[in-house]
Design an enzyme around this catalytic site. Structure first.
Site, PDB file in Angstrom:
ATOM      1  N   GLU A  52       0.060  -0.779   5.958  1.00 60.76           N
ATOM      2  CA  GLU A  52       1.124  -0.171   6.741  1.00 60.76           C
ATOM      3  C   GLU A  52       0.998   1.344   6.780  1.00 60.76           C
ATOM      4  O   GLU A  52       1.308   1.978   7.788  1.00 60.76           O
ATOM      5  CB  GLU A  52       2.488  -0.573   6.179  1.00 60.76           C
ATOM      6  CG  GLU A  52       3.648  -0.354   7.135  1.00 60.76           C
ATOM      7  CD  GLU A  52       4.197   1.072   7.125  1.00 60.76           C
ATOM      8  OE1 GLU A  52       4.919   1.432   8.072  1.00 60.76           O
ATOM      9  OE2 GLU A  52       3.914   1.815   6.167  1.00 60.76           O
ATOM     10  N   ASP A 102       0.839  -1.191   0.000  1.00 58.23           N
ATOM     11  CA  ASP A 102       0.000   0.000   0.000  1.00 58.23           C
ATOM     12  C   ASP A 102       0.880   1.249   0.000  1.00 58.23           C
ATOM     13  O   ASP A 102       2.006   1.249   0.506  1.00 58.23           O
ATOM     14  CB  ASP A 102      -0.978   0.008   1.168  1.00 58.23           C
ATOM     15  CG  ASP A 102      -0.302   0.083   2.525  1.00 58.23           C
ATOM     16  OD1 ASP A 102       0.691  -0.646   2.728  1.00 58.23           O
ATOM     17  OD2 ASP A 102      -0.762   0.858   3.387  1.00 58.23           O
TER      18      ASP A 102
END
EC number: 3.5.1.18
Length: 385
Positions: A143, A78
């Protein structure tokens, strides 16, 4: 999305950048990872985790081999939003190469590291018939977000399934001026505070009929800032308290407000736990002698994995490829290493961090190739092949 040459860190990273995986969107990045790992013999598990009041997150756990020791890699596909699209000189999701630089969202943080590791894995595995041990990967899609349905739940799943790692490399961008100048063997803890002081609203001409909350708030902040928490430790810089906002919300010049508040963050070293930091803060707030309300949110505890065989392995691989003597540090923000350290010896090593989250985020092609060679050297050194 196909990668013609999975042993090329550039091609793998370009393909990952072309997946628009802004938190919490998977964007095809984990599908791509599966397509690259399965032909190498990895067993892949897609792990979708949910929790009330948060978004669902898709994660990937992959393992090659059944025996120990287990070399782990932790990363995230991500990325943060691109910001102003017009400010970019290229399409942030095109994976464009310009003047020897790979430009795109996630090039540094941290699709470049994942691309370098997958390419290193491909070369390592294809160059030998077998090796003694296993390799596992934890790749999350959360994250850059709130971190609830990502790495922590993958680690819980691993525990339930009897999966383990002996060491884990986290590929966050750790280098400062040159690739390989820093390896992170720990991280500072982080606690966020919201301080509120209530008063009685009134006219500035009649302060005796009101109670101004700004004055005690200023006194409390002074007490927090008047003396440092500490002077640092062997592997950590001094703990730091930074005020991020002071708000009253008062547009009038002749009104004493009813409430004032401030937000501040403490990044703390291994001298403290989050509870000790909170106690330190409350003791200094109480010196002002005023009532207050304090909200506390812990982002992570400080930790360190002391120098040892794993950090030595990374250091020697860095020196082999770049000639640099890496510094073992603990600077920067939090990362998923704060979760992984409870399961394995963990260290972080990756690309330069200076363009992370910026417009035109980039890494040079040379840095990307060197990083992949460092990762391959680590695998060869760990499994002694």
């Amino acid at each position: 999305m196909n990668v013609e040459n999975p042993s090329s860190a550039l091609e793998v990273t370009q393909a990952l950048i072309r997946c628009p995986s802004i938190t919490p969107e998977e964007g095809g990045a984990l599908d791509l990872m599966e397509s690259l790992l399965k032909p190498l013999g990895f067993n892949c598990h897609r792990l979708l985790f949910s929790c009330s009041d948060t978004y669902d997150v898709d994660n990937l756990y992959a393992r090659l081999g059944t025996a120990g020791p287990v070399f782990g890699y932790g990363g995230h596909t991500d990325v943060v939003p691109i910001g102003d699209a017009d400010a970019w000189t290229v399409n942030p999701f095109a994976g464009a190469v310009v003047d020897g630089k790979l430009i795109g969202r996630g090039a540094v943080d941290m699709k470049g590291s994942i691309g370098a590791f997958v390419a290193a894995l491909t070369r390592f595995i294809n160059s030998r018939s077998s090796f003694d041990g296993s390799i596992s990967l934890i790749i999350t899609g959360d994250e850059e977000g709130i971190g609830i349905n990502g790495t922590t739940k993958v680690l819980d799943w691993m525990t339930d399934k009897g999966e383990r790692m002996d060491v884990c490399l986290v590929g966050e961008p750790t280098s400062n001026d040159k690739l390989g100048d820093m390896i992170k063997i720990g991280r500072r803890g982080s606690v966020n505070f919201n301080l509120r002081v209530r008063g009685i609203q009134g006219h500035t001409a009649y302060p005796q009929l009101a109670r101004n909350p700004v004055h005690p708030l200023v006194a409390m902040l002074h007490n927090l800032l008047a003396e440092p928490l500490d002077s640092g430790t062997e592997h950590f810089p001094p703990s730091s308290l930074q005020v991020t906002t002071v708000d009253v919300g008062n547009a009038a010049t002749n009104v004493i407000p009813a409430q004032a508040q401030a937000n501040f963050n403490v990044r703390f070293n291994d001298l403290y736990s989050s509870e000790q930091v909170e106690a330190w803060v409350r003791e200094r707030l109480s010196r002002a002698g005023f009532d207050y309300n304090l909200t506390v949110r812990v982002s992570g505890e400080s930790f360190i994995c002391p120098p040892g065989p794993f950090s030595d392995l990374i250091s020697s691989s860095v020196k082999t490829v770049t000639g640099l003597e890496a510094v073992l540090g603990t600077t920067g923000g939090t990362s998923d290493a704060r979760f992984i350290k409870d399961y394995a010896t963990v260290a972080e090593f990756g690309l330069l961090n200076d363009t992370a989250h910026k417009v035109d985020e980039y890494c040079t092609l040379q840095e990307l190739d060197d990083l992949s060679r460092i990762y391959q050297s680590m695998l060869e050194g760990y499994f002694k092949v």
